[in-house]
Motif scaffolding. Structure first.
Motif, PDB file in Angstrom:
ATOM      1  N   CYS A  71       0.401  11.874 -16.027  1.00 10.26           N
ATOM      2  CA  CYS A  71      -0.966  11.350 -15.951  1.00 10.26           C
ATOM      3  C   CYS A  71      -1.631  11.633 -14.605  1.00 10.26           C
ATOM      4  CB  CYS A  71      -0.962   9.849 -16.227  1.00 10.26           C
ATOM      5  SG  CYS A  71       0.040   8.899 -15.078  1.00 10.26           S
ATOM      6  N   THR A  72      -0.917  12.231 -13.665  1.00 10.95           N
ATOM      7  CA  THR A  72      -1.503  12.547 -12.358  1.00 10.95           C
ATOM      8  C   THR A  72      -1.442  14.055 -12.123  1.00 10.95           C
ATOM      9  OG1 THR A  72       0.633  12.151 -11.281  1.00 10.95           O
ATOM     10  CG2 THR A  72      -0.914  10.322 -11.335  1.00 10.95           C
ATOM     11  N   SER A  73      -2.489  14.591 -11.519  1.00 12.90           N
ATOM     12  CA  SER A  73      -2.551  16.020 -11.242  1.00 12.90           C
ATOM     13  C   SER A  73      -1.801  16.337  -9.948  1.00 12.90           C
ATOM     14  CB  SER A  73      -4.007  16.469 -11.119  1.00 12.90           C
ATOM     15  OG  SER A  73      -4.615  15.837 -10.002  1.00 12.90           O
ATOM     16  N   ASN A  74      -1.539  17.643  -9.744  1.00 11.40           N
ATOM     17  CA  ASN A  74      -0.872  18.057  -8.507  1.00 11.40           C
ATOM     18  C   ASN A  74      -1.719  17.707  -7.284  1.00 11.40           C
ATOM     19  OD1 ASN A  74       1.364  19.122  -9.829  1.00 11.40           O
ATOM     20  ND2 ASN A  74       0.382  21.124 -10.122  1.00 11.40           N
ATOM     21  N   ARG A  75      -3.041  17.829  -7.417  1.00 14.98           N
ATOM     22  CA  ARG A  75      -3.934  17.518  -6.307  1.00 14.98           C
ATOM     23  C   ARG A  75      -3.856  16.034  -5.959  1.00 14.98           C
ATOM     24  NH1 ARG A  75      -9.376  15.973  -5.820  1.00 14.98           N
ATOM     25  NH2 ARG A  75     -10.381  16.707  -3.913  1.00 14.98           N
ATOM     26  N   GLN A  76      -3.832  15.167  -6.970  1.00  9.79           N
ATOM     27  CA  GLN A  76      -3.740  13.732  -6.714  1.00  9.79           C
ATOM     28  C   GLN A  76      -2.414  13.384  -6.058  1.00  9.79           C
ATOM     29  OE1 GLN A  76      -4.519  12.426 -10.764  1.00  9.79           O
ATOM     30  NE2 GLN A  76      -6.508  11.596 -10.170  1.00  9.79           N
ATOM     31  N   ARG A  77      -1.336  14.003  -6.519  1.00  3.55           N
ATOM     32  CA  ARG A  77      -0.033  13.729  -5.918  1.00  3.55           C
ATOM     33  C   ARG A  77       0.019  14.205  -4.475  1.00  3.55           C
ATOM     34  NH1 ARG A  77       1.870  15.170 -11.189  1.00  3.55           N
ATOM     35  NH2 ARG A  77       2.307  17.307 -10.528  1.00  3.55           N
ATOM     36  N   HIS A  78      -0.621  15.353  -4.195  1.00  6.24           N
ATOM     37  CA  HIS A  78      -0.642  15.855  -2.828  1.00  6.24           C
ATOM     38  C   HIS A  78      -1.415  14.906  -1.920  1.00  6.24           C
ATOM     39  CE1 HIS A  78      -0.768  18.650   0.522  1.00  6.24           C
ATOM     40  NE2 HIS A  78      -2.084  18.546   0.555  1.00  6.24           N
ATOM     41  N   ILE A  79      -2.559  14.412  -2.388  1.00  7.23           N
ATOM     42  CA  ILE A  79      -3.350  13.460  -1.607  1.00  7.23           C
ATOM     43  C   ILE A  79      -2.547  12.184  -1.366  1.00  7.23           C
ATOM     44  CG2 ILE A  79      -5.414  12.007  -1.636  1.00  7.23           C
ATOM     45  CD1 ILE A  79      -6.824  14.227  -3.177  1.00  7.23           C
ATOM     46  N   ALA A  80      -1.825  11.735  -2.402  1.00  7.42           N
ATOM     47  CA  ALA A  80      -1.019  10.519  -2.258  1.00  7.42           C
ATOM     48  C   ALA A  80       0.093  10.722  -1.235  1.00  7.42           C
ATOM     49  CB  ALA A  80      -0.433  10.118  -3.611  1.00  7.42           C
ATOM     50  N   ARG A  81       0.689  11.920  -1.198  1.00  7.46           N
ATOM     51  CA  ARG A  81       1.755  12.180  -0.220  1.00  7.46           C
ATOM     52  C   ARG A  81       1.195  12.203   1.204  1.00  7.46           C
ATOM     53  NH1 ARG A  81       3.217  16.438  -4.153  1.00  7.46           N
ATOM     54  NH2 ARG A  81       4.853  15.588  -5.513  1.00  7.46           N
ATOM     55  N   VAL A  82       0.024  12.799   1.360  1.00  5.65           N
ATOM     56  CA  VAL A  82      -0.614  12.797   2.681  1.00  5.65           C
ATOM     57  C   VAL A  82      -0.929  11.368   3.105  1.00  5.65           C
ATOM     58  CG1 VAL A  82      -2.648  13.516   3.978  1.00  5.65           C
ATOM     59  CG2 VAL A  82      -1.530  15.125   2.424  1.00  5.65           C
ATOM     60  N   ALA A  83      -1.453  10.575   2.166  1.00  2.02           N
ATOM     61  CA  ALA A  83      -1.770   9.174   2.467  1.00  2.02           C
ATOM     62  C   ALA A  83      -0.508   8.401   2.816  1.00  2.02           C
ATOM     63  CB  ALA A  83      -2.474   8.534   1.271  1.00  2.02           C
ATOM     64  N   LEU A  84       0.588   8.708   2.137  1.00  7.80           N
ATOM     65  CA  LEU A  84       1.851   8.036   2.426  1.00  7.80           C
ATOM     66  C   LEU A  84       2.323   8.349   3.838  1.00  7.80           C
ATOM     67  CD1 LEU A  84       3.935   6.197   1.075  1.00  7.80           C
ATOM     68  CD2 LEU A  84       5.140   8.240   0.298  1.00  7.80           C
ATOM     69  N   GLY A  85       2.139   9.601   4.255  1.00  9.05           N
ATOM     70  CA  GLY A  85       2.467   9.958   5.631  1.00  9.05           C
ATOM     71  C   GLY A  85       1.594   9.228   6.634  1.00  9.05           C
ATOM     72  N   GLY A  86       0.311   9.093   6.307  1.00  8.21           N
ATOM     73  CA  GLY A  86      -0.589   8.355   7.184  1.00  8.21           C
ATOM     74  C   GLY A  86      -0.205   6.889   7.290  1.00  8.21           C
ATOM     75  N   ILE A  87       0.236   6.294   6.176  1.00 10.41           N
ATOM     76  CA  ILE A  87       0.670   4.899   6.200  1.00 10.41           C
ATOM     77  C   ILE A  87       1.911   4.746   7.070  1.00 10.41           C
ATOM     78  CG2 ILE A  87       1.620   3.045   4.773  1.00 10.41           C
ATOM     79  CD1 ILE A  87      -0.222   4.101   2.522  1.00 10.41           C
ATOM     80  N   ALA A  88       2.814   5.729   7.004  1.00 15.37           N
ATOM     81  CA  ALA A  88       4.012   5.680   7.847  1.00 15.37           C
ATOM     82  C   ALA A  88       3.641   5.700   9.332  1.00 15.37           C
ATOM     83  CB  ALA A  88       4.939   6.842   7.500  1.00 15.37           C
ATOM     84  N   VAL A  89       2.687   6.570   9.690  1.00 14.60           N
ATOM     85  CA  VAL A  89       2.234   6.628  11.081  1.00 14.60           C
ATOM     86  C   VAL A  89       1.593   5.296  11.481  1.00 14.60           C
ATOM     87  CG1 VAL A  89       0.624   7.748  12.667  1.00 14.60           C
ATOM     88  CG2 VAL A  89       1.947   9.124  11.034  1.00 14.60           C
ATOM     89  N   LEU A  90       0.775   4.747  10.582  1.00  9.35           N
ATOM     90  CA  LEU A  90       0.115   3.473  10.856  1.00  9.35           C
ATOM     91  C   LEU A  90       1.146   2.355  11.009  1.00  9.35           C
ATOM     92  CD1 LEU A  90      -2.713   2.298  11.180  1.00  9.35           C
ATOM     93  CD2 LEU A  90      -2.759   1.881   8.717  1.00  9.35           C
ATOM     94  N   VAL A 110       0.843  -1.197   0.000  1.00 12.66           N
ATOM     95  CA  VAL A 110       0.000   0.000   0.000  1.00 12.66           C
ATOM     96  C   VAL A 110       0.876   1.244   0.000  1.00 12.66           C
ATOM     97  CG1 VAL A 110      -1.687   1.323   1.330  1.00 12.66           C
ATOM     98  CG2 VAL A 110      -1.958  -1.151   1.102  1.00 12.66           C
ATOM     99  N   GLY A 111       1.954   1.228   0.782  1.00 11.74           N
ATOM    100  CA  GLY A 111       2.883   2.355   0.801  1.00 11.74           C
ATOM    101  C   GLY A 111       3.579   2.542  -0.535  1.00 11.74           C
ATOM    102  N   VAL A 112       3.993   1.443  -1.165  1.00  7.85           N
ATOM    103  CA  VAL A 112       4.626   1.529  -2.494  1.00  7.85           C
ATOM    104  C   VAL A 112       3.648   2.098  -3.511  1.00  7.85           C
ATOM    105  CG1 VAL A 112       5.577   0.157  -4.388  1.00  7.85           C
ATOM    106  CG2 VAL A 112       6.257  -0.324  -2.037  1.00  7.85           C
ATOM    107  N   LEU A 113       2.378   1.690  -3.428  1.00  9.05           N
ATOM    108  CA  LEU A 113       1.363   2.200  -4.345  1.00  9.05           C
ATOM    109  C   LEU A 113       1.171   3.702  -4.166  1.00  9.05           C
ATOM    110  CD1 LEU A 113      -0.814   1.712  -6.451  1.00  9.05           C
ATOM    111  CD2 LEU A 113      -2.374   1.047  -4.617  1.00  9.05           C
ATOM    112  N   MET A 114       1.114   4.174  -2.912  1.00 16.64           N
ATOM    113  CA  MET A 114       0.967   5.601  -2.658  1.00 16.64           C
ATOM    114  C   MET A 114       2.191   6.378  -3.131  1.00 16.64           C
ATOM    115  SD  MET A 114      -2.032   6.161  -1.436  1.00 16.64           S
ATOM    116  CE  MET A 114      -2.565   4.831  -2.538  1.00 16.64           C
ATOM    117  N   ALA A 115       3.388   5.797  -2.951  1.00 13.12           N
ATOM    118  CA  ALA A 115       4.612   6.446  -3.422  1.00 13.12           C
ATOM    119  C   ALA A 115       4.614   6.552  -4.945  1.00 13.12           C
ATOM    120  CB  ALA A 115       5.835   5.675  -2.927  1.00 13.12           C
ATOM    121  N   TRP A 116       4.098   5.525  -5.611  1.00 15.94           N
ATOM    122  CA  TRP A 116       4.016   5.556  -7.078  1.00 15.94           C
ATOM    123  C   TRP A 116       3.058   6.644  -7.539  1.00 15.94           C
ATOM    124  CZ3 TRP A 116      -0.218   3.904 -10.258  1.00 15.94           C
ATOM    125  CH2 TRP A 116       0.068   3.872 -11.631  1.00 15.94           C
TER     126      TRP A 116
END
Length: 429
Positions: free
Chosen positions: A248-267, A235-241
């Motif tokens: 093909c990805t917007s700045n908003r999508q990349r920002h959401i993915a980075r936030v999700a990646l941080g959440g996965i790290a905390v988890l 899941v973390g690798v997918l968010m990093a990708w």
């Protein structure tokens, strides 16, 4: 991606869709009744109501689809690859020294392959069906969490309900939760897969923010309460990708993915803290054992088993019953499988089984990677499923194989219309 919850017909299913969701949910729960044993045996092994019902439903769907629509041209290669996998399973059974055991597990694998074909056929005939099945799977995630919570808090009757789905030995994992499944990892992976299914529907405007929020919260709760580590990595690798800058990805999508990646790290930190006693106990042997919780011994044993039986393996499902012989008696018979998809395929079905599996992946994903609208999601699913299979082997378990088949069917829905099935396709069957 939708920026708000849209109560339009695309977001709120009409009465027909609600009925379809209800049917999918009822069937899903029925398939999970793995501890209601039927009064007859198969090669010395008991048969459950869930597995027999699943096999019967998938046979009926497949037969009905073939009679009405034949084989859509886009599904000819997947069908041939599925038949190759079944042939490899049959060969592994015939070559096995434990034919009865291998046959019982081969039927389980074949049922999952049949479910894949049935879902592909159903998606071709009814492209809206995967949406209803995804919503049913989302409801099932929360049913799992509710059942697990009820068992955890020892609510009256909860234990009796849980024992209809999984064996009593599952409770040795408490305080980790497993819901309807026989291992906490199955709940964690199922919730992660449902989240990706819902995320795709939400981006396509087929569900709203409420469904996405339920899927996200359900996945976070499942990952935290099951304390499963190996699901967090893919899941973390997918968010990093997704967070990596691409056209093909917007700045908003990349920002959401980075936030999700941080959440996965905390988890991940939270889960590692909860599993710290297990890791420190294993670390007394060496750090690799602590990191993999003994998987290195299973991997080495599976590799040795393949070297002894290179072409057809030990037989479907046999390695887990021979694991003490290949690991110096470290594990009990029937307790653990190879915990890696590649090594499991090699040890159980040999090189023929591995080649058939690769042919199936190629047949399913090659057309998807050629479709611009599906390419990103096809890669995402490859990352998730193959990543989940690096430190574990989930395909013998119906909860995982059913969600994986739903994901593939969802990707193919709308790209293989039954009207395209011609005489050549029909003759293939």
């Amino acid at each position: 991606m939708n920026s708000r919850f849209d109560p339009s017909p695309a977001a709120v299913p009409p009465r027909g869709q609600l009925l379809l969701v209800s049917i999918c949910l009822a069937l899903y729960l029925l398939f999970c009744l793995q501890q209601i044993v039927l009064p007859f045996r198969f090669f010395g092994m008991t048969l459950s109501l869930g597995s027999v019902t699943m096999l019967g439903c998938m046979l009926a769907i497949s037969a009905g689809s073939l009679v009405r629509h034949g084989v859509p041209s886009e599904l000819v290669r997947p069908l041939l690859a599925i038949l190759m996998c079944i042939a490899a399973l049959s060969a592994s059974v015939l070559a096995s020294n434990h034919i009865g055991l291998a046959c019982a597990f081969a039927v389980r694998y074949a049922t999952s392959l049949l479910a894949l074909w049935a879902m592909l056929s159903l998606a071709a005939a009814c492209p809206r069906w995967p949406r209803a099945a995804t919503l049913a799977a989302l409801i099932a995630v929360w049913f799992n969490l509710a059942l697990a919570g009820a068992v955890w808090f020892q609510w009256p009757g909860a234990l009796r309900v849980a024992l209809a789905f999984h064996p009593e030995e599952t409770f040795k994992y408490l305080p980790r939760i497993s819901g309807m499944y026989e291992h906490p990892a199955l709940l964690a992976t199922s919730a992660a897969m449902v989240l990706l299914l819902v995320l795709r529907l939400q981006q396509r405007g087929e569900v709203g923010r409420i469904s996405l929020a339920l899927a996200l919260v359900g996945a976070v709760l499942a990952l935290a309460l099951t304390q499963v580590r190996n699901t967090l990595l893919p899941v973390g690798v997918l968010m990093a990708w997704w967070a990596w800058p691409r056209s093909c990805t917007s700045n908003r999508q990349r920002h959401i993915a980075r936030v999700a990646l941080g959440g996965i790290a905390v988890l991940a930190v939270f889960v590692l803290w909860l599993r710290y006693p297990d890791m420190t106990s294993a670390a007394q042997e060496n750090m690799m054992t602590a990191f993999t919780l003994g998987r290195t011994y299973l991997w080495s044993g599976a590799l040795d088993a393949w070297r002894e039986h290179p072409w057809f393996g030990l037989g479907a499902g046999v390695f887990q019953f021979m694991v003490p012989d290949y690991t110096g008696g470290r594990f009990h018979r029937g307790e653990l499988h190879a915990h890696n998809l590649l090594l499991a395929a090699l040890s159980e079905t040999g090189l023929f089984g591995l080649l058939a599996g690769l042919a199936l992946i190629f047949a399913l994903w090659r057309p998807l990677l050629r479709i611009a609208a599906e390419r990103q999601w096809a890669i995402a699913w490859l990352i998730l499923v193959l990543g989940l299979s690096t430190f574990d082997f989930y395909f013998p378990f119906f909860p995982f194989s059913m969600h994986a088949a739903l994901a593939v069917a969802s990707l193919h829905a709308g790209h293989c219309a039954p009207s395209q099935a011609d005489g050549v396709s029909r003759s293939t069957t």
